[in-house]
Motif scaffolding. Structure first.
Motif, PDB file in Angstrom:
ATOM      1  N   PHE A 139       4.364  -5.205 -45.674  1.00 11.25           N
ATOM      2  CA  PHE A 139       4.532  -4.565 -46.991  1.00 11.25           C
ATOM      3  C   PHE A 139       4.232  -5.560 -48.110  1.00 11.25           C
ATOM      4  O   PHE A 139       3.423  -5.286 -49.011  1.00 11.25           O
ATOM      5  N   ALA A 177      11.993   0.537 -46.499  1.00 12.10           N
ATOM      6  CA  ALA A 177      10.903   0.797 -45.555  1.00 12.10           C
ATOM      7  C   ALA A 177      11.308   0.534 -44.113  1.00 12.10           C
ATOM      8  O   ALA A 177      10.713   1.084 -43.180  1.00 12.10           O
ATOM      9  N   ALA A 183      10.863   5.128 -39.855  1.00 12.46           N
ATOM     10  CA  ALA A 183       9.780   4.150 -39.692  1.00 12.46           C
ATOM     11  C   ALA A 183       9.248   4.203 -38.262  1.00 12.46           C
ATOM     12  O   ALA A 183       9.924   4.714 -37.356  1.00 12.46           O
ATOM     13  N   GLY A 194       3.853  -0.811 -42.723  1.00 14.78           N
ATOM     14  CA  GLY A 194       4.127  -1.724 -43.825  1.00 14.78           C
ATOM     15  C   GLY A 194       2.900  -1.961 -44.695  1.00 14.78           C
ATOM     16  O   GLY A 194       2.994  -1.980 -45.932  1.00 14.78           O
ATOM     17  N   ALA A 197       2.279   1.244 -46.801  1.00 15.75           N
ATOM     18  CA  ALA A 197       3.237   1.373 -47.902  1.00 15.75           C
ATOM     19  C   ALA A 197       2.936   0.364 -49.008  1.00 15.75           C
ATOM     20  O   ALA A 197       2.982   0.701 -50.203  1.00 15.75           O
ATOM     21  N   VAL A 218       6.762   4.931 -49.985  1.00 21.15           N
ATOM     22  CA  VAL A 218       7.506   5.032 -48.721  1.00 21.15           C
ATOM     23  C   VAL A 218       7.466   6.463 -48.193  1.00 21.15           C
ATOM     24  O   VAL A 218       7.262   6.689 -46.985  1.00 21.15           O
ATOM     25  N   ASN A 222       5.887   7.704 -44.791  1.00 20.24           N
ATOM     26  CA  ASN A 222       6.708   8.423 -43.806  1.00 20.24           C
ATOM     27  C   ASN A 222       5.956   9.601 -43.190  1.00 20.24           C
ATOM     28  O   ASN A 222       6.145   9.922 -42.009  1.00 20.24           O
TER      29      ASN A 222
END
Length: 245
Positions: A139, A177, A183, A194, A197, A218, A222
């Motif tokens: 991320f 996250a 996740a 990651g 996002a 996020v 998802n």
């Protein structure tokens, strides 16, 4: 649950009540008539306090203002036609906190320290094996790369480190996250999630209307989790080879 519940609640409130969610009361120390808790509820739902004062009347004597976030100040300054980041950095919300080099003045007072604290807390969670390290690293790496690209190719590009220590970057990377329910479950899937996002946060921050974008990023990531899990499942030993098993 498919989506992170906390982000669903926040986004629903943000979309349903955009004005209330993006208005900020000035510091109580600057008010001649500080509102009580009941006055605050009355201001939110009726526009006046129990004594009949409107928000404009309460703030009429204020000679200073508070702003939402450093990210919001930058985006608002650009939309208002600021000539450069130097002009935006004159806001009292910014100060030199970390030695970040060029454009170092764009560091939000309080926001930088809070995000560093989230970073320390996130490292502690990884050390205690409460969360996996792949999602936060991916991320933050993706967001840093997007910020570096914007920094070098946009006249209003802020220092990449500023993007990491502003808004909900650190909080989202380590505490949102990494939600184990919404996740991916595979290590490779966590990397993909990651990175996705982080890229989405960069796109929303630099090209969207919202100054931060962690919640939206996020939730969008998802949506892809079932697909990511489907294509990153480890092969069961003895199966999937040529000629059967």
């Amino acid at each position: 649950n498919l989506f992170n519940p906390a982000m669903v609640g926040y986004v629903v409130l943000l979309i349903s009540f955009p004005v209330q969610m993006t208005n900020w009361m000035p510091p109580i120390a600057l008010l001649n008539e500080p509102p009580t808790l009941s006055d605050s509820f009355s201001l939110i739902f009726s526009g006046i306090t129990s004594d009949g004062f409107s928000l404009s009347q309460l703030t009429s004597s204020i000679d200073a203002v508070s702003s939402a976030t450093p990210l919001d100040s930058v985006k608002t300054g650009i939309k208002a036609g600021a000539a450069s980041l130097s002009e935006i950095s004159r806001s009292p919300i910014f100060a030199d906190i970390l030695p970040l080099g060029a454009r170092e003045s764009l560091e939000g007072i309080g926001w930088t320290q809070v995000n560093i604290a989230f970073l320390v807390g996130g490292i502690f969670l990884i050390w205690k094996k409460i969360i996996h390290w792949q999602i936060p690293v991916a991320f933050l790496t993706a967001l840093f790369a997007m910020s570096a690209f914007n920094y070098f190719y946009s006249p209003f590009g802020t220092n990449p480190f500023f993007q990491l220590v502003s808004g909900a970057a650190m909080f989202g990377a380590f505490f949102i996250a990494t939600d184990p329910v919404s996740a991916p479950v595979t290590p490779r899937g966590k990397w993909i999630f990651g990175l996705l996002a982080g890229v989405l946060v960069g796109i929303i921050r630099f090209y969207g209307n919202y100054p931060d974008g962690v919640a939206f990023a996020v939730l969008l990531a998802n949506i892809c989790v079932p697909l990511i899990d489907q294509y990153t499942r480890p092969r069961v030993t003895g199966y999937g080879l040529k000629g059967g098993h």
